[in-house]
Design a protein around this motif. Structure first.
Motif, PDB file in Angstrom:
ATOM      1  N   PRO A   1       0.710  -1.104   0.133  1.00  0.00           N
ATOM      2  CA  PRO A   1      -0.034   0.192   0.001  1.00  0.00           C
ATOM      3  C   PRO A   1       0.764   1.279  -0.276  1.00  0.00           C
ATOM      4  N   VAL A   2       2.231   1.175   0.593  1.00  0.00           N
ATOM      5  CA  VAL A   2       2.840   2.460   0.548  1.00  0.00           C
ATOM      6  C   VAL A   2       3.166   3.075  -0.702  1.00  0.00           C
ATOM      7  N   LEU A   3       3.025   1.998  -1.873  1.00  0.00           N
ATOM      8  CA  LEU A   3       3.657   2.425  -3.105  1.00  0.00           C
ATOM      9  C   LEU A   3       2.165   3.309  -3.967  1.00  0.00           C
TER      10      LEU A   3
ATOM     11  N   ALA B   1      20.925  -2.134  -6.308  1.00  0.00           N
ATOM     12  CA  ALA B   1      20.152  -2.522  -7.063  1.00  0.00           C
ATOM     13  C   ALA B   1      20.162  -2.509  -8.654  1.00  0.00           C
ATOM     14  N   SER B   2      21.345  -1.677  -8.943  1.00  0.00           N
ATOM     15  CA  SER B   2      21.610  -1.169 -10.245  1.00  0.00           C
ATOM     16  C   SER B   2      20.359  -0.408 -10.856  1.00  0.00           C
ATOM     17  N   GLY B   3      19.824   0.439 -10.119  1.00  0.00           N
ATOM     18  CA  GLY B   3      18.687   1.336 -10.411  1.00  0.00           C
ATOM     19  C   GLY B   3      19.525   2.743 -10.934  1.00  0.00           C
ATOM     20  N   VAL B   4      18.767   3.493 -11.508  1.00  0.00           N
ATOM     21  CA  VAL B   4      18.928   4.904 -11.817  1.00  0.00           C
ATOM     22  C   VAL B   4      18.152   5.834 -11.092  1.00  0.00           C
ATOM     23  N   GLY B   5      17.141   5.675 -10.293  1.00  0.00           N
ATOM     24  CA  GLY B   5      16.524   6.307  -9.391  1.00  0.00           C
ATOM     25  C   GLY B   5      15.646   5.429  -8.473  1.00  0.00           C
ATOM     26  N   LEU B   6      15.491   6.262  -7.370  1.00  0.00           N
ATOM     27  CA  LEU B   6      14.910   5.352  -6.166  1.00  0.00           C
ATOM     28  C   LEU B   6      13.979   6.630  -5.261  1.00  0.00           C
ATOM     29  N   ALA B   7      12.551   6.255  -5.244  1.00  0.00           N
ATOM     30  CA  ALA B   7      11.889   7.065  -4.401  1.00  0.00           C
ATOM     31  C   ALA B   7      11.812   6.382  -3.027  1.00  0.00           C
ATOM     32  N   ALA B   8      11.476   7.356  -1.956  1.00  0.00           N
ATOM     33  CA  ALA B   8      11.244   6.950  -0.710  1.00  0.00           C
ATOM     34  C   ALA B   8       9.977   6.057  -0.526  1.00  0.00           C
ATOM     35  N   PRO B   9       8.799   5.928  -1.134  1.00  0.00           N
ATOM     36  CA  PRO B   9       7.928   5.098  -1.206  1.00  0.00           C
ATOM     37  C   PRO B   9       8.473   3.740  -1.369  1.00  0.00           C
ATOM     38  N   GLN B  10       9.579   3.596  -2.150  1.00  0.00           N
ATOM     39  CA  GLN B  10       9.904   2.195  -2.554  1.00  0.00           C
ATOM     40  C   GLN B  10      11.130   1.587  -1.438  1.00  0.00           C
TER      41      GLN B  10
END
Length: 196
Positions: free
Chosen positions: A11-13, A41-50
Motif C-alpha cells: 500500500p505504501v506505493l 539494485a543497479s537502478g538509476v532512481g529510487l523514491a522514498a515509498p520504494q
C-alpha cells in the motif's frame, strides 16, 4: 546501509507522499542509504515509498545512461555527472510531444514496457540543505525524474499502460507481490507472511 525495496502490491506505493520538514531526523543519512540501495539494485532512481517511507523524496543518478552511443556528447556528459536528491519536489510544467521509452522499476522487477512521457519538465525542489531550486530537464533525465516523481504521487509506470498491456502483465504483477520473482537485491513482499 542497503535497505529492502518494497515490492508491487504494498500500500505504501499507492500513497501520496507527505512533505518533509526541515527537522526531519537523519535526512542526510537516509539520502545516503537510498543512493546505496539504488546502486546495490543497479537502478538509476529510487523514491522514498520504494523503501517504505511515504515522504516526498527521491534520488537520481543517471550515469548508466551516459554510455548510450545514440546520445550527443553533450547529453552523455550531462548524464555522466548527474547525481541529485530531490526533496519536496513539485513538477511545474511538462511540455513537448510525448515519446515512448522502455521503463522498468525496482519495485516491479522483470517487467519493462514502453511508457509515453513529455520530453521537457520544469521542477521546483529542495536539496539536502533545503535550498530551493527551479530547474528544467529534458530527454532521459526528464524521464527518470518523472518516473520517480510519479512514485511520490502514488503512481506506478504500469498505471500508464494500455488496458490490454495491463491484462497481459496482471498475473506477473500478482506473482511479484507474492515474492514469485528473481531479483538480485533485497526486497519486501506485501503478500508474504513474516516468519516463513
Amino acid at each position: 546501509m542497503i535497505l529492502p525495496i518494497v515490492a508491487y502490491g504494498d500500500p505504501v506505493l499507492r500513497k501520496k507522499a507527505v512533505e518533509i520538514p526541515q527537522d526531519y531526523p537523519e535526512l542526510k543519512e537516509l539520502v545516503a542509504n537510498m543512493f546505496e540501495t539504488m546502486y546495490g539494485a543497479s537502478g538509476v532512481g529510487l523514491a522514498a515509498p520504494q523503501i517504505g517511507k511515504a515522504i516526498r523524496l527521491f534520488v537520481v543518478d543517471a550515469t548508466p545512461f551516459a554510455d548510450d552511443e545514440d546520445l550527443s556528447d553533450e547529453e552523455q556528459e550531462r548524464l555522466r555527472t548527474f547525481k541529485k536528491a530531490f526533496i519536496n519536489p513539485q513538477i511545474l510544467e511538462e511540455t513537448g510531444d510525448e515519446w515512448a521509452f522502455s521503463e522498468g522499476c525496482l519495485s516491479i522487477p522483470g517487467i519493462n514496457e514502453d511508457v509515453f512521457r513529455c520530453p521537457i519538465i520544469k521542477i521546483k525542489y529542495q536539496d539536502e540543505d533545503f535550498n530551493e531550486h527551479v530547474e528544467e530537464f529534458d530527454g532521459l533525465l526528464a524521464r527518470v525524474i518523472q518516473h520517480e516523481y510519479d512514485h511520490i504521487e502514488g503512481i506506478l509506470f504500469t498505471d500508464k499502460l494500455s488496458s490490454l498491456k495491463k491484462r497481459i502483465i496482471k498475473s506477473k504483477l500478482a506473482g511479484i507481490s507474492k515474492g514469485k520473482v528473481n531479483a538480485d537485491y533485497r526486497m519486501r513482499f506485501p503478500a508474504v507472511k513474516k516468519g516463513r
